[in-house]
Write a protein that holds these residues in place. Structure first.
Motif, PDB file in Angstrom:
ATOM      1  N   VAL A  49      -4.582   3.339   5.939  1.00 17.65           N
ATOM      2  CA  VAL A  49      -4.654   2.387   4.831  1.00 17.65           C
ATOM      3  C   VAL A  49      -5.072   1.002   5.320  1.00 17.65           C
ATOM      4  O   VAL A  49      -5.817   0.284   4.638  1.00 17.65           O
ATOM      5  CB  VAL A  49      -3.306   2.347   4.074  1.00 17.65           C
ATOM      6  CG1 VAL A  49      -2.258   1.581   4.824  1.00 17.65           C
ATOM      7  CG2 VAL A  49      -3.480   1.786   2.680  1.00 17.65           C
ATOM      8  N   THR A  97      -1.182   7.520   8.094  1.00 17.04           N
ATOM      9  CA  THR A  97      -0.798   6.763   6.895  1.00 17.04           C
ATOM     10  C   THR A  97      -1.087   5.277   7.080  1.00 17.04           C
ATOM     11  O   THR A  97      -2.076   4.760   6.570  1.00 17.04           O
ATOM     12  CB  THR A  97       0.689   6.990   6.570  1.00 17.04           C
ATOM     13  OG1 THR A  97       1.488   6.734   7.751  1.00 17.04           O
ATOM     14  CG2 THR A  97       0.924   8.403   6.079  1.00 17.04           C
ATOM     15  N   PRO A 106       1.826  -1.924   4.353  1.00 18.34           N
ATOM     16  CA  PRO A 106       1.944  -0.505   4.000  1.00 18.34           C
ATOM     17  C   PRO A 106       3.416  -0.158   3.802  1.00 18.34           C
ATOM     18  O   PRO A 106       4.255  -0.526   4.630  1.00 18.34           O
ATOM     19  CB  PRO A 106       1.368   0.215   5.225  1.00 18.34           C
ATOM     20  CG  PRO A 106       0.569  -0.821   5.955  1.00 18.34           C
ATOM     21  CD  PRO A 106       1.275  -2.116   5.706  1.00 18.34           C
ATOM     22  N   SER A 144      -4.275   4.654  -1.762  1.00 20.94           N
ATOM     23  CA  SER A 144      -5.333   5.294  -0.980  1.00 20.94           C
ATOM     24  C   SER A 144      -6.098   6.351  -1.759  1.00 20.94           C
ATOM     25  O   SER A 144      -7.316   6.457  -1.638  1.00 20.94           O
ATOM     26  CB  SER A 144      -4.735   5.945   0.278  1.00 20.94           C
ATOM     27  OG  SER A 144      -4.215   4.981   1.147  1.00 20.94           O
ATOM     28  N   ILE A 176      -7.818   0.860  -3.316  1.00 18.17           N
ATOM     29  CA  ILE A 176      -7.774  -0.329  -2.459  1.00 18.17           C
ATOM     30  C   ILE A 176      -8.918  -1.280  -2.791  1.00 18.17           C
ATOM     31  O   ILE A 176      -8.727  -2.501  -2.835  1.00 18.17           O
ATOM     32  CB  ILE A 176      -7.789   0.086  -0.981  1.00 18.17           C
ATOM     33  CG1 ILE A 176      -6.463   0.788  -0.632  1.00 18.17           C
ATOM     34  CG2 ILE A 176      -8.013  -1.120  -0.064  1.00 18.17           C
ATOM     35  CD1 ILE A 176      -6.444   1.438   0.731  1.00 18.17           C
ATOM     36  N   PHE A 218       0.823  -1.208   0.000  1.00 18.11           N
ATOM     37  CA  PHE A 218       0.000   0.000   0.000  1.00 18.11           C
ATOM     38  C   PHE A 218       0.861   1.264   0.000  1.00 18.11           C
ATOM     39  O   PHE A 218       1.919   1.305   0.623  1.00 18.11           O
ATOM     40  CB  PHE A 218      -0.886   0.060   1.242  1.00 18.11           C
ATOM     41  CG  PHE A 218      -1.833  -1.084   1.394  1.00 18.11           C
ATOM     42  CD1 PHE A 218      -3.046  -1.099   0.725  1.00 18.11           C
ATOM     43  CD2 PHE A 218      -1.523  -2.151   2.217  1.00 18.11           C
ATOM     44  CE1 PHE A 218      -3.927  -2.155   0.876  1.00 18.11           C
ATOM     45  CE2 PHE A 218      -2.394  -3.214   2.383  1.00 18.11           C
ATOM     46  CZ  PHE A 218      -3.600  -3.216   1.704  1.00 18.11           C
TER      47      PHE A 218
END
Length: 327
Positions: free
Chosen positions: A136, A132, A123, A98, A104, A8
């Protein structure tokens, strides 16, 4: 056994026309603007309006789009290749963003089609932050449930701020820059991370502490003469209010006025994008040179450095064997 690994990041606009919607989605995230929906909607619209023109200029300097997606995809492919060395086809890596495609929800749909036996969420933020990593992971777990993957075993890697491969790759790149800088005098080392509002830190966000841990880990294994006065500093402030300090630009100007060569290590980023290419590499560097430094180098991010990819692979393998999280 098939394992899906989802990498991510925040994403970035694929064209200049995509800049405005990208910014709006970013500022509509409740992890970014922590106010109720209606005020957040109004603030997001206002900030987007104020920042779009300048942001477009930044992306124009990178060819009219963000390179973050292609760089992340390269990392995903390198990681998948490494993971599958001993057992071809056991792992497949996916990329989810994101605030820009592939979103996603789209990535989770692709994972569902793959029908994995287990899922690892990764991530690509070395240091954990509620703005952050937590954001996510919240969105990913929500989509996994919504798309019927709630019964698939899931594990999470929420940070890798002191992971050996990440640290080794960062240190190696920084030491190469140090050797070049030392021909101009004693370098000033600045370890730069994306800033955070103090209100978020005061609420318990571990981000600045983990940034400090990353810097200390890089310096611990330093070969030869260590930097004498390294500074952890912060860039990319948005809006008003108090943010983490010292600011990267202020530290660069101070070092430049002392006629010291400058090495900036972007320790909170793992691939090149607007904040490393434009903010640090063009804007801040230009101002430091104008202020009198004889040398500035912005250290490369770790990208697809083999030791970094190997470190991520070990984290994934370890995480995949962990017990299942409750979604």
């Amino acid at each position: 056994m098939k394992t899906a690994v989802i990498l991510f990041s925040m994403g970035g606009p694929a064209s200049l026309d995509a800049v405005r919607p990208f910014l709006f989605r970013l500022f509509m995230d409740p992890a970014i603007l922590r106010v109720p929906f209606i005020p957040r909607l109004m603030l997001a619209a206002f900030i987007t309006f104020r920042r779009t023109k300048e942001a477009k200029k930044n992306y124009q300097q990178m060819g009219g789009h963000s390179p973050l997606l292609e760089n992340t995809q390269a990392q995903a492919q390198a990681l998948e290749n490494f993971l599958n060395k001993p057992n071809e086809g056991a792992y497949r890596c996916f990329v989810g963003m994101s605030y820009a495609p592939p979103y996603i929800r789209e990535t989770v749909a692709a994972v569902k089609n793959y029908a994995p036996d287990r899922i690892v969420l990764l991530p690509l933020y070395p240091q954990f932050s509620t703005t952050t990593s937590a954001s996510v992971l919240r969105d990913a777990k929500k989509e996994l449930l919504a798309q019927g993957l709630g019964q698939t075993p899931v594990s999470t890697i929420d940070n890798f701020c002191e992971e050996g491969g990440f640290i080794t790759a960062t240190r190696s790149l920084a030491q190469e820059a140090a050797r070049r800088a030392q021909t101009h005098g004693e370098p000033k080392f600045l370890f730069s991370a994306h800033g955070r509002p103090l209100s978020i830190v005061a609420a318990g966000d571990p981000y600045p502490a983990q940034c400090g841990q990353t810097m200390e880990a890089v310096l611990r294994g330093w070969e030869g003469e260590k930097p004498t006065d390294p500074v952890l500093c912060y860039q990319s402030r948005v809006g008003g209010g108090e943010w983490l300090q010292p600011y990267t630009l202020a530290e660069m100007i101070s070092a430049a006025q002392a006629k010291r060569p400058i090495v900036v290590v972007p320790l909170a980023f793992v691939c090149e994008h607007s904040e490393t290419i434009v903010e640090l590499g063009l804007d801040y560097k230009k101002k430091a040179l104008e202020a009198g430094t004889p040398f500035v180098e912005i250290v490369q991010t770790v990208g697809v450095a083999p030791v970094f990819i190997e470190g991520l692979a070990h984290l994934v393998q370890k995480s995949a064997g962990n017990t299942r999280e409750n979604l």
